[in-house]
Write a protein that holds these residues in place. Structure first.
Motif, PDB file in Angstrom:
ATOM      1  N   LYS A 168    -111.923  38.154   2.182  1.00  0.00           N
ATOM      2  CA  LYS A 168    -111.452  37.341   1.057  1.00  0.00           C
ATOM      3  C   LYS A 168    -111.949  35.905   1.171  1.00  0.00           C
ATOM      4  O   LYS A 168    -112.371  35.302   0.184  1.00  0.00           O
ATOM      5  CB  LYS A 168    -109.926  37.360   0.991  1.00  0.00           C
TER       6      LYS A 168
ATOM      7  N   ALA B 262    -115.709  35.858   0.420  1.00  0.00           N
ATOM      8  CA  ALA B 262    -115.960  35.990  -1.016  1.00  0.00           C
ATOM      9  C   ALA B 262    -115.640  34.691  -1.753  1.00  0.00           C
ATOM     10  O   ALA B 262    -116.393  34.270  -2.648  1.00  0.00           O
ATOM     11  CB  ALA B 262    -115.123  37.133  -1.589  1.00  0.00           C
ATOM     12  N   TYR B 263    -114.570  34.039  -1.374  1.00  0.00           N
ATOM     13  CA  TYR B 263    -114.185  32.771  -2.002  1.00  0.00           C
ATOM     14  C   TYR B 263    -115.231  31.689  -1.743  1.00  0.00           C
ATOM     15  O   TYR B 263    -115.647  30.986  -2.669  1.00  0.00           O
ATOM     16  CB  TYR B 263    -112.819  32.347  -1.459  1.00  0.00           C
TER      17      TYR B 263
ATOM     18  N   THR C 280    -109.600  41.970   6.388  1.00  0.00           N
ATOM     19  CA  THR C 280    -109.359  41.769   4.956  1.00  0.00           C
ATOM     20  C   THR C 280    -109.317  40.283   4.633  1.00  0.00           C
ATOM     21  O   THR C 280    -109.908  39.842   3.640  1.00  0.00           O
ATOM     22  CB  THR C 280    -108.026  42.422   4.547  1.00  0.00           C
ATOM     23  N   PHE C 281    -108.632  39.514   5.459  1.00  0.00           N
ATOM     24  CA  PHE C 281    -108.563  38.073   5.236  1.00  0.00           C
ATOM     25  C   PHE C 281    -109.944  37.444   5.337  1.00  0.00           C
ATOM     26  O   PHE C 281    -110.307  36.602   4.518  1.00  0.00           O
ATOM     27  CB  PHE C 281    -107.618  37.438   6.254  1.00  0.00           C
TER      28      PHE C 281
END
Length: 74
Positions: free
Chosen positions: A48, A51-52, A44-45
């Protein structure tokens, strides 16, 4: 003068007792490496972060495309 020479007697004694190689105690009882932003949620990290980073990289290209279409040059 050094700070140790100017320190009060209890501070000098404490400095003599605690060797530099003694591991530091953590204030809240957490172990080593508990400050990392994930605790078993690496996927998950990673998503994220990806995506960032991809979003930040794509903004200039999206802005250039928009400006070209707006001016009729594209």
């Amino acid at each position: 003068m050094t700070l140790l020479a100017r320190a009060s007697a209890p501070l000098r004694q404490a400095a003599k007792r605690a060797p530099a190689s003694t591991p530091m105690r953590f204030a809240h009882g957490h172990g080593v490496y508990q400050h990392l932003p994930f605790d078993g949620k690496k996927k998950t990290f990673g998503l994220k972060v990806a995506a960032y980073l991809i979003g930040g990289f794509a903004i200039p290209f999206g802005a250039a495309t928009y400006q070209l279409k707006k001016s009729g040059a594209a």
